[in-house]
Design a protein around this motif. Structure first.
Motif, mmCIF file in Angstrom:
data_model
loop_
_atom_site.group_PDB
_atom_site.id
_atom_site.type_symbol
_atom_site.label_atom_id
_atom_site.label_comp_id
_atom_site.label_asym_id
_atom_site.label_seq_id
_atom_site.Cartn_x
_atom_site.Cartn_y
_atom_site.Cartn_z
ATOM 1 N N GLU A 378 0.821 -1.212 0.000
ATOM 2 C CA GLU A 378 0.000 0.000 0.000
ATOM 3 C C GLU A 378 0.854 1.262 0.000
ATOM 4 O OE1 GLU A 378 -3.642 2.080 2.569
ATOM 5 O OE2 GLU A 378 -2.733 0.195 3.251
ATOM 6 N N PHE A 379 1.988 1.203 0.707
ATOM 7 C CA PHE A 379 2.897 2.350 0.794
ATOM 8 C C PHE A 379 4.294 1.894 0.378
ATOM 9 C CE2 PHE A 379 -0.334 2.920 4.126
ATOM 10 C CZ PHE A 379 -0.904 4.112 3.704
ATOM 11 N N PRO A 380 4.587 1.861 -0.920
ATOM 12 C CA PRO A 380 5.870 1.311 -1.389
ATOM 13 C C PRO A 380 7.055 2.205 -1.035
ATOM 14 C CG PRO A 380 4.630 2.275 -3.210
ATOM 15 C CD PRO A 380 3.721 2.297 -2.026
ATOM 16 N N GLY A 381 8.235 1.564 -1.021
ATOM 17 C CA GLY A 381 9.473 2.302 -0.781
ATOM 18 C C GLY A 381 9.513 2.918 0.600
ATOM 19 N N LYS A 382 10.104 4.116 0.694
ATOM 20 C CA LYS A 382 10.226 4.755 1.992
ATOM 21 C C LYS A 382 8.932 5.368 2.480
ATOM 22 C CE LYS A 382 12.651 8.586 -0.204
ATOM 23 N NZ LYS A 382 13.728 9.525 -0.173
ATOM 24 N N LYS A 383 7.892 5.408 1.616
ATOM 25 C CA LYS A 383 6.608 5.938 2.054
ATOM 26 C C LYS A 383 5.968 5.065 3.126
ATOM 27 C CE LYS A 383 4.764 8.947 -1.538
ATOM 28 N NZ LYS A 383 4.540 10.041 -0.583
ATOM 29 N N VAL A 384 6.443 3.829 3.275
ATOM 30 C CA VAL A 384 5.876 2.953 4.291
ATOM 31 C C VAL A 384 6.095 3.533 5.687
ATOM 32 C CG1 VAL A 384 7.928 1.511 4.626
ATOM 33 C CG2 VAL A 384 5.652 0.535 5.007
ATOM 34 N N ASN A 385 7.135 4.348 5.853
ATOM 35 C CA ASN A 385 7.443 4.926 7.164
ATOM 36 C C ASN A 385 6.944 6.357 7.324
ATOM 37 O OD1 ASN A 385 8.899 2.753 8.438
ATOM 38 N ND2 ASN A 385 10.529 3.114 6.941
ATOM 39 N N GLU A 386 6.350 6.933 6.272
ATOM 40 C CA GLU A 386 5.891 8.322 6.342
ATOM 41 C C GLU A 386 4.445 8.340 6.834
ATOM 42 O OE1 GLU A 386 5.560 12.281 3.473
ATOM 43 O OE2 GLU A 386 6.362 10.395 2.687
ATOM 44 N N MET A 387 4.264 8.663 8.100
ATOM 45 C CA MET A 387 2.943 8.493 8.712
ATOM 46 C C MET A 387 2.046 9.719 8.622
ATOM 47 S SD MET A 387 2.832 6.083 12.023
ATOM 48 C CE MET A 387 3.025 4.317 11.854
ATOM 49 N N GLY A 388 2.552 10.891 8.982
ATOM 50 C CA GLY A 388 1.663 12.034 9.048
ATOM 51 C C GLY A 388 0.579 11.776 10.088
ATOM 52 N N MET A 389 -0.671 12.115 9.747
ATOM 53 C CA MET A 389 -1.752 11.957 10.706
ATOM 54 C C MET A 389 -2.199 10.500 10.872
ATOM 55 S SD MET A 389 -1.856 14.937 11.823
ATOM 56 C CE MET A 389 -3.275 14.879 12.917
ATOM 57 N N LEU A 390 -1.642 9.594 10.062
ATOM 58 C CA LEU A 390 -1.913 8.166 10.282
ATOM 59 C C LEU A 390 -1.349 7.686 11.618
ATOM 60 C CD1 LEU A 390 -1.237 6.690 6.722
ATOM 61 C CD2 LEU A 390 -3.445 6.985 7.851
ATOM 62 N N GLN A 391 -0.476 8.510 12.219
ATOM 63 C CA GLN A 391 0.062 8.154 13.528
ATOM 64 C C GLN A 391 -1.056 8.013 14.567
ATOM 65 O OE1 GLN A 391 2.194 11.520 15.642
ATOM 66 N NE2 GLN A 391 1.760 12.583 13.721
ATOM 67 N N ILE A 392 -2.154 8.748 14.377
ATOM 68 C CA ILE A 392 -3.277 8.644 15.313
ATOM 69 C C ILE A 392 -3.874 7.246 15.271
ATOM 70 C CG2 ILE A 392 -5.618 9.455 15.781
ATOM 71 C CD1 ILE A 392 -4.744 12.220 14.895
ATOM 72 N N ASP A 393 -4.124 6.735 14.062
ATOM 73 C CA ASP A 393 -4.670 5.385 13.922
ATOM 74 C C ASP A 393 -3.704 4.347 14.489
ATOM 75 O OD1 ASP A 393 -6.773 6.613 12.554
ATOM 76 O OD2 ASP A 393 -5.748 6.382 10.630
ATOM 77 N N TYR A 394 -2.423 4.559 14.256
ATOM 78 C CA TYR A 394 -1.407 3.619 14.733
ATOM 79 C C TYR A 394 -1.375 3.586 16.256
ATOM 80 C CZ TYR A 394 3.261 1.777 15.755
ATOM 81 O OH TYR A 394 4.315 1.063 16.261
ATOM 82 N N ARG A 395 -1.356 4.739 16.886
ATOM 83 C CA ARG A 395 -1.320 4.793 18.343
ATOM 84 C C ARG A 395 -2.579 4.150 18.939
ATOM 85 N NH1 ARG A 395 0.215 10.980 19.597
ATOM 86 N NH2 ARG A 395 -0.888 10.430 21.526
ATOM 87 N N ASN A 396 -3.726 4.439 18.349
ATOM 88 C CA ASN A 396 -4.967 3.850 18.850
ATOM 89 C C ASN A 396 -4.968 2.331 18.698
ATOM 90 O OD1 ASN A 396 -5.985 6.351 19.556
ATOM 91 N ND2 ASN A 396 -7.147 6.613 17.663
ATOM 92 N N ASP A 397 -4.376 1.848 17.603
ATOM 93 C CA ASP A 397 -4.307 0.397 17.381
ATOM 94 C C ASP A 397 -3.456 -0.278 18.445
ATOM 95 O OD1 ASP A 397 -4.512 -2.123 15.744
ATOM 96 O OD2 ASP A 397 -2.349 -1.771 15.581
ATOM 97 N N LEU A 398 -2.307 0.327 18.788
ATOM 98 C CA LEU A 398 -1.458 -0.246 19.838
ATOM 99 C C LEU A 398 -2.200 -0.287 21.163
ATOM 100 C CD1 LEU A 398 2.038 1.394 19.133
ATOM 101 C CD2 LEU A 398 1.201 -0.841 18.398
ATOM 102 N N LEU A 399 -2.880 0.803 21.480
ATOM 103 C CA LEU A 399 -3.604 0.869 22.750
ATOM 104 C C LEU A 399 -4.752 -0.136 22.782
ATOM 105 C CD1 LEU A 399 -3.643 2.471 25.411
ATOM 106 C CD2 LEU A 399 -5.262 4.043 24.345
#
Length: 442
Positions: A378-399
């Motif tokens: 879905e996010f090829p190359g180095k874009k796989v690590n470029e989160m932006g506001m997707l960090q919110i979804d990621y943090r909520n998923d961990l919690l």
């Protein structure tokens, strides 16, 4: 007045290859030298550095900045803040300074990690072998500069030593008084360095990829376009697209324009994921013991399926951007970027602690690898690590994952909470550059 700093290295020099566009091309050892002023390894901090995030967005959940701190603090304020966090939580008793990890290797038979550690205050001694049940890597990204290759770059570096430097070596605009400078890269550091140089350098040019907002991209649409606000109006940086090639006397750009070879080319093009203490091309040294019948068992995968640990642009096979799938007793913190680092790391630490306590159970290696492969697709190359506001979804998923496995919330779980897209925190994070310009003028 800024508080004193013990992390700023005003006379540092970094060692890197030109070009340096992959982990194989990166200088693995002796990639920096000691700063004569601090006797420590050089950092990437420059003198007039301020954060891109306001204090209320970037601070730890349980430890706020002092009320007197500017909304967009300097590097010195941030250093004092981190030190106060360590003091408050008595972390100094757990931290050993002046130690360099030389290598790590997993002993599959004994099921522990063999870590060789060099005492930097006693360089004549051999590295000490220390055994651990797990290894968590928290070295960050700003160590090995990414210097993309273009035709003629290598020849220029050989013909004019010192002409090319990485942004992590930049310290002060006054070091470049009257110079003709080209900054390569127009993101946060590149645009800030170009702005500072416009007040001291003779001429400033900046080569950047034109940033177009993609309304279908969660990382693009939520991140403001970075410009060169706050520059000297009498010496505005001249903008160019990407470099096409470098000729003996001029630099050609992708739009057909050209400029003479400058006195200095500063590469602010990001960093590679490189870990000198890990043998990236021998990932079997990190993995579990392989089953003799060569079939998948537990979290074990056949040797032939293991890619290099890192290609420089991403660490391969990280479950939830954190756990090495082929041996989850190895964790890598902080690979995503365009995030609010401190709270991001808190959520990662909360999740990892529950995994290592045996509270959160991991899926099979096949399931974890499938999730990672879908992410990379879905996010090829180095874009796989470029989160932006997707960090919110990621943090909520961990919690949410921890909560599913926990009958009662831990003390850290009580502190952490879900972040909603429409919350004040999210709004402040999304509009950070607009607010920064209001407070700092750029």
């Amino acid at each position: 007045m800024r508080p004193p700093s013990r992390c700023y290295t005003p006379d540092s020099k970094s060692h890197y290859n030109v070009p340096q566009d992959s982990s194989d091309h990166a200088k693995q050892f002796d990639y920096d030298e000691r700063s004569s002023s601090t006797h420590g390894f050089p950092t990437a901090l420059y003198d007039d550095l301020h954060t891109n995030l306001p204090t209320d967005v970037m601070q730890f959940i349980d430890h706020g900045f002092p009320e007197s701190t500017p909304e967009y603090p300097s590097r010195c304020h941030v250093e004092q803040y981190v030190r106060s966090y360590a003091d408050t939580h008595d972390l100094h008793r757990l931290i050993q300074l002046n130690k360099e990890v030389v290598s790590i290797k997993y002993d599959a038979g004994q099921k522990h990690w063999e870590c060789k550690v060099q005492d930097l205050l006693s360089p004549g001694l051999l590295p000490k072998l220390i055994l651990f049940d797990a290894v968590v890597v928290c070295t960050g990204r700003a160590n090995h500069p990414y210097i993309p290759d273009v035709p003629g770059l290598r020849e220029l570096a050989e013909a004019r030593p010192g002409c090319i430097m990485a942004a992590r070596e930049y310290r002060r605009a006054t070091d470049h008084c009257g110079q003709f400078v080209l900054v390569v890269g127009g993101a946060f550091s590149g645009s800030d360095i170009a702005r500072q140089l416009s007040y001291t350098a003779g001429n400033v040019h900046i080569s950047m990829t034109k940033i177009e907002k993609d309304t279908d991209s969660e990382t693009d649409k939520d991140m403001p376009v970075v410009g060169v606000d706050g520059c000297n109006p009498h010496n505005m940086p001249v903008t160019h697209p990407r470099i096409e090639c470098i000729m003996p006397k001029e630099i050609l750009f992708t739009d057909g324009t050209a400029m003479p070879i400058p006195d200095r080319i500063i590469y602010a093009t990001g960093y590679l994921y490189v870990y000198p203490f890990i043998d990236s091309n021998n990932p079997q040294s990190l993995a579990y013991r392989l089953p003799t019948h060569r079939q998948h068992a537990n979290n074990e995968l056949p040797e032939a399926e293991l890619p290099p640990f890192t290609d420089g642009h991403k660490v391969n096979d990280l479950y939830k951007y954190l756990l090495y799938i082929h041996n989850p007793t190895l964790a890598i913190f902080g690979t995503p970027f365009r995030i609010a680092p401190f709270p991001f790391y808190e959520y990662q630490a909360h999740y990892l602690a529950h995994v290592y306590k045996g509270i959160v159970l991991l899926p099979s290696a096949e399931q974890m690898l499938d999730e990672w492969n879908k992410l990379v697709a879905e996010f090829p190359g180095k874009k796989v690590n470029e989160m932006g506001m997707l960090q919110i979804d990621y943090r909520n998923d961990l919690l949410d994952t921890v909560d599913r496995f926990s009958e009662a919330k831990s003390d850290s779980g009580k502190r952490l909470h879900r972040v909603e897209r429409g919350s004040t925190w999210a709004d402040r994070c999304f509009n950070t550059l607009v607010n920064r310009k209001r407070h700092l003028g750029y």
